[in-house]
Design a protein around this motif. Structure first.
Motif, PDB file in Angstrom:
ATOM      1  N   LEU A  96       1.648  -2.639 -13.405  1.00  0.00           N
ATOM      2  CA  LEU A  96       0.274  -3.150 -13.461  1.00  0.00           C
ATOM      3  C   LEU A  96       0.256  -4.596 -13.955  1.00  0.00           C
ATOM      4  N   SER A  97       1.077  -4.893 -14.939  1.00  0.00           N
ATOM      5  CA  SER A  97       1.155  -6.253 -15.472  1.00  0.00           C
ATOM      6  C   SER A  97       1.597  -7.242 -14.398  1.00  0.00           C
ATOM      7  N   ARG A  98       2.530  -6.846 -13.553  1.00  0.00           N
ATOM      8  CA  ARG A  98       2.985  -7.721 -12.470  1.00  0.00           C
ATOM      9  C   ARG A  98       1.862  -8.042 -11.488  1.00  0.00           C
ATOM     10  N   HIS A  99       0.834  -7.200 -11.477  1.00  0.00           N
ATOM     11  CA  HIS A  99      -0.327  -7.430 -10.603  1.00  0.00           C
ATOM     12  C   HIS A  99      -1.507  -8.002 -11.383  1.00  0.00           C
ATOM     13  N   GLY A 100      -1.240  -8.497 -12.576  1.00  0.00           N
ATOM     14  CA  GLY A 100      -2.278  -9.157 -13.358  1.00  0.00           C
ATOM     15  C   GLY A 100      -3.212  -8.226 -14.095  1.00  0.00           C
ATOM     16  N   ILE A 101      -2.857  -6.965 -14.246  1.00  0.00           N
ATOM     17  CA  ILE A 101      -3.714  -5.993 -14.932  1.00  0.00           C
ATOM     18  C   ILE A 101      -3.138  -5.746 -16.318  1.00  0.00           C
ATOM     19  N   ASN A 124      -2.651  10.723 -23.204  1.00  0.00           N
ATOM     20  CA  ASN A 124      -2.113  10.578 -21.853  1.00  0.00           C
ATOM     21  C   ASN A 124      -2.860   9.568 -21.001  1.00  0.00           C
ATOM     22  N   ASP A 125      -3.563   8.638 -21.606  1.00  0.00           N
ATOM     23  CA  ASP A 125      -4.442   7.753 -20.858  1.00  0.00           C
ATOM     24  C   ASP A 125      -3.901   6.326 -20.785  1.00  0.00           C
ATOM     25  N   LEU A 126      -4.336   5.615 -19.729  1.00  0.00           N
ATOM     26  CA  LEU A 126      -4.160   4.175 -19.632  1.00  0.00           C
ATOM     27  C   LEU A 126      -5.553   3.568 -19.606  1.00  0.00           C
ATOM     28  N   VAL A 127      -5.719   2.448 -20.296  1.00  0.00           N
ATOM     29  CA  VAL A 127      -7.020   1.801 -20.373  1.00  0.00           C
ATOM     30  C   VAL A 127      -6.881   0.306 -20.104  1.00  0.00           C
ATOM     31  N   VAL A 128      -7.970  -0.278 -19.635  1.00  0.00           N
ATOM     32  CA  VAL A 128      -8.113  -1.728 -19.498  1.00  0.00           C
ATOM     33  C   VAL A 128      -9.402  -2.087 -20.222  1.00  0.00           C
TER      34      VAL A 128
END
Length: 186
Positions: A137-142, A150-154
């Motif tokens: 995700l970081s490589r795509h700017g996120i 168990n979660d991912l957040v932005v």
């Protein structure tokens, strides 16, 4: 991996070929496979995930990626009549499917990407899998981060949840990445 598994399951092999589930690479390293499903049939994709899990040689690692048409996937112990508006789902043409792991109900459509990390039980690491996702995700700017169990957040908003299944000699970690889900159907 797919080619090595198919001779043992000829009926599944025919369905897999018909639905277009193929390795992303024609010559992957012997112990690592990345597979991508070209069908959006949630029942088929969940069955393929289970088939890969049961057929996985104990020393193999697989990343399976797929997207589903409009569906609600529930965990193995959930009651669909308590978790979902089953009649409304039927009227709207939304599929109801059950996965073999635990966890809550999740709405999926083509704006959602599903992932499964399958690995030998002694090499299974939820933290490593999560880091792979965060790096991608970081490589795509996120700028995402792990949160809760168990979660991912932005920016504090959940966009990914995951569940797990562990057997004697193998394990999987699967989940969703909500990228552009139609929120009106949720």
């Amino acid at each position: 991996m797919l080619s090595s598994l198919l001779p043992r399951f000829p009926a599944v092999a025919a369905r897999v070929a018909a639905h277009g589930v193929r390795p992303l690479s024609t010559a992957p390293p012997p112990k690592l496979r990345i597979m991508h499903s070209h069908t959006h049939d949630p029942v088929f994709n969940l069955a393929t995930e289970e088939w890969i899990f049961r057929s996985l040689t104990p020393d193999s690692h697989v990343l399976f990626l797929w997207r589903n048409d409009r569906t609600v996937v529930i965990g193995r112990n959930q009651n669909p009549w308590k978790e979902c508006h089953v009649q409304l789902m039927e009227e709207d043409g939304i599929t109801l499917a059950r996965r073999r792991s635990g966890g809550g109900a999740v709405y999926q459509d083509l704006g959602n990407t599903c992932f499964t990390f399958l690995s030998p039980g002694d090499q299974y690491s939820k933290d490593n899998n999560t880091q792979i996702l965060l790096n991608a995700l970081s490589r795509h700017g996120i700028a995402a981060e792990a949160s809760g169990r168990n979660d991912l957040v932005v920016t504090g908003r959940k966009f990914s949840g995951s569940a797990f299944k562990v057997a004697r000699d193998r394990a999987f970690h699967h989940g969703t990445l909500m990228l552009s889900v139609d929120k009106a159907n949720m």
